[in-house]
Design a protein around this motif. Structure first.
Motif, PDB file in Angstrom:
ATOM      1  N   GLN A   9       1.094  -1.111   0.026  1.00 59.71           N
ATOM      2  CA  GLN A   9      -0.224  -0.005   0.007  1.00 59.71           C
ATOM      3  C   GLN A   9       1.042   1.686   0.159  1.00 59.71           C
ATOM      4  O   GLN A   9       0.204   2.327  -0.511  1.00 59.71           O
ATOM      5  N   GLY A  42      -4.968  14.450 -11.303  1.00 59.13           N
ATOM      6  CA  GLY A  42      -6.045  13.284 -11.759  1.00 59.13           C
ATOM      7  C   GLY A  42      -4.536  12.540 -12.434  1.00 59.13           C
ATOM      8  O   GLY A  42      -4.032  12.340 -12.474  1.00 59.13           O
ATOM      9  N   PRO A  43      -5.155  10.790 -12.245  1.00 62.31           N
ATOM     10  CA  PRO A  43      -4.118   9.841 -13.145  1.00 62.31           C
ATOM     11  C   PRO A  43      -3.869   9.921 -13.946  1.00 62.31           C
ATOM     12  O   PRO A  43      -4.549  10.543 -15.406  1.00 62.31           O
ATOM     13  N   LEU A  88      -1.450   3.783  -9.818  1.00 62.07           N
ATOM     14  CA  LEU A  88      -3.099   2.525  -9.971  1.00 62.07           C
ATOM     15  C   LEU A  88      -3.030   2.072 -11.076  1.00 62.07           C
ATOM     16  O   LEU A  88      -2.311   2.099 -12.105  1.00 62.07           O
ATOM     17  N   PHE A 102     -10.622  -0.129 -10.139  1.00 60.41           N
ATOM     18  CA  PHE A 102      -9.286  -0.041  -9.876  1.00 60.41           C
ATOM     19  C   PHE A 102      -9.114  -0.013  -9.760  1.00 60.41           C
ATOM     20  O   PHE A 102      -9.861   0.039  -8.289  1.00 60.41           O
ATOM     21  N   GLY A 103      -8.060  -0.103  -9.122  1.00 60.48           N
ATOM     22  CA  GLY A 103      -7.266  -0.784  -7.342  1.00 60.48           C
ATOM     23  C   GLY A 103      -6.942   0.207  -6.145  1.00 60.48           C
ATOM     24  O   GLY A 103      -7.239   1.443  -6.798  1.00 60.48           O
ATOM     25  N   PRO A 104      -7.316   0.106  -5.502  1.00 60.53           N
ATOM     26  CA  PRO A 104      -6.482   0.705  -4.076  1.00 60.53           C
ATOM     27  C   PRO A 104      -5.294   1.802  -4.668  1.00 60.53           C
ATOM     28  O   PRO A 104      -4.861   3.080  -3.731  1.00 60.53           O
ATOM     29  N   GLY A 105      -4.029   1.404  -5.351  1.00 59.26           N
ATOM     30  CA  GLY A 105      -3.243   2.629  -5.469  1.00 59.26           C
ATOM     31  C   GLY A 105      -1.992   1.668  -4.375  1.00 59.26           C
ATOM     32  O   GLY A 105      -2.012   1.127  -3.155  1.00 59.26           O
TER      33      GLY A 105
ATOM     34  N   TYR B  35     -16.025   9.517 -10.564  1.00 59.79           N
ATOM     35  CA  TYR B  35     -14.981   8.475  -9.999  1.00 59.79           C
ATOM     36  C   TYR B  35     -14.833   9.870  -8.107  1.00 59.79           C
ATOM     37  O   TYR B  35     -15.045  10.780  -8.347  1.00 59.79           O
ATOM     38  N   GLN B  37     -12.651   9.275  -4.817  1.00 56.03           N
ATOM     39  CA  GLN B  37     -11.426   9.005  -4.111  1.00 56.03           C
ATOM     40  C   GLN B  37     -11.573   9.713  -2.934  1.00 56.03           C
ATOM     41  O   GLN B  37     -10.901  10.708  -2.716  1.00 56.03           O
ATOM     42  N   GLY B  40      -7.423   5.089   0.898  1.00 54.15           N
ATOM     43  CA  GLY B  40      -7.790   3.780   1.249  1.00 54.15           C
ATOM     44  C   GLY B  40      -9.080   2.886   0.476  1.00 54.15           C
ATOM     45  O   GLY B  40      -9.909   1.874   0.511  1.00 54.15           O
ATOM     46  N   HIS B  41      -9.209   3.825  -0.492  1.00 54.05           N
ATOM     47  CA  HIS B  41     -10.841   2.960  -1.016  1.00 54.05           C
ATOM     48  C   HIS B  41     -10.340   2.876  -2.519  1.00 54.05           C
ATOM     49  O   HIS B  41     -10.547   2.485  -3.287  1.00 54.05           O
ATOM     50  N   GLY B  42      -9.017   3.755  -3.153  1.00 53.93           N
ATOM     51  CA  GLY B  42      -8.887   4.039  -4.769  1.00 53.93           C
ATOM     52  C   GLY B  42      -9.768   5.048  -5.129  1.00 53.93           C
ATOM     53  O   GLY B  42     -10.424   5.818  -4.406  1.00 53.93           O
ATOM     54  N   LEU B  43     -10.285   5.179  -6.637  1.00 50.73           N
ATOM     55  CA  LEU B  43     -10.849   5.389  -7.303  1.00 50.73           C
ATOM     56  C   LEU B  43     -12.279   4.954  -7.511  1.00 50.73           C
ATOM     57  O   LEU B  43     -12.379   3.532  -8.138  1.00 50.73           O
ATOM     58  N   PHE B  90     -13.247  13.101  -9.247  1.00 52.99           N
ATOM     59  CA  PHE B  90     -12.374  13.241 -10.598  1.00 52.99           C
ATOM     60  C   PHE B  90     -13.697  12.574 -11.904  1.00 52.99           C
ATOM     61  O   PHE B  90     -14.792  11.318 -11.776  1.00 52.99           O
ATOM     62  N   PHE B 103      -7.865  11.724 -17.830  1.00 53.11           N
ATOM     63  CA  PHE B 103      -8.770  12.770 -16.362  1.00 53.11           C
ATOM     64  C   PHE B 103      -9.032  14.064 -16.582  1.00 53.11           C
ATOM     65  O   PHE B 103      -7.781  14.721 -16.814  1.00 53.11           O
TER      66      PHE B 103
END
Lengths: 112, 112
Positions: A9, A42-43, A88, A102-105, B35, B37, B40-43, B90, B103
């Motif tokens: 994480q 933003g990503p 991410l 999306f994953g949590p990053g 999205y 953000q 702990g949860h990401g996007l 986002f 994004f």
């Protein structure tokens, strides 16, 4: 429910070190993407992988898609402070049409 | 300028008020996404749209409403804001599903 898990994480390393971050799921993905997000922005897409076993290189970054298309890794060689950011992974699961998750990053900090 | 823009960039509101976040893209991309953000949860996907007048729920749609009367605009409305909707929002767009998502810079919303 399809989930993408990422590990670690958080990661804090010294400049010049190598690192690998992981993206895992129990679901099969049609494609998987890696994004980098800098604070307050933003990503931004780094790469898309679509074929099981595929390896793509982007300068010092190497991306691999697992043979079963359920996992992916990102390896950074000789990390630099400019690599700092949130990484991410995102994917379109085969069994979840029209849903991109999306994953949590992984939050990476590269210390000069 | 070409790209994807969001407004406002920062918003503070009170519980129970209606808030609309704006998103505009100049590429004529078919798909647009909202999205949120959170740590702990990401996007997490709130809503998405495949074309004008076509919208669908994402992972966390409760308390939000979207519309897409024009291809380039995709506003997100919180009908009665709650503190749990404090987040960074986002907007993104893509030409096709599974392709690169572009994004916006995000809107930081605080609900007091």
């Amino acid at each position: 429910t399809q989930l993408l898990e990422q590990s670690p994480q958080f990661l804090s390393i010294q400049e010049g070190e190598n690192l690998t971050v992981y993206c895992n799921s129990s679901s099969v993905f049609s494609s998987l993407q890696w994004y980098r997000q800098e604070p307050g922005e933003g990503p931004v897409l780094l790469v898309t992988v679509v074929t099981g076993g595929e390896v793509k290189k982007l300068k010092r970054l190497t991306f691999q898609f697992g043979d079963a298309r359920k996992d992916s890794s990102l390896h950074i060689t000789a990390a630099q402070p400019g690599d700092t950011g949130l990484y991410l992974c995102a994917g379109e699961a085969e069994t979840s049409y029209d849903k991109v998750i999306f994953g949590p990053g992984t939050s990476l900090s590269v210390i000069p | 300028d070409a790209g994807i823009t969001q407004s406002p960039r920062y918003k503070i509101t009170e519980t129970g008020r209606q808030v609309t976040l704006m998103c505009h893209q100049t590429w004529s991309h078919s798909y647009m996404f909202w999205y949120r953000q959170d740590l702990g949860h990401g996007l997490r996907l709130i809503y998405y749209s495949a074309a004008a007048d076509i919208t669908d729920k994402g992972e966390v749609p409760d308390g939000y409403v979207v519309s897409r009367s024009k291809t380039e605009n995709f506003p997100l409305t919180l009908e009665s804001a709650t503190r749990s909707q404090t987040s960074v929002y986002f907007c993104a767009s893509s030409e096709f599903l599974g392709y690169e998502q572009f994004f916006g810079p995000g809107t930081r919303l605080t609900v007091l």
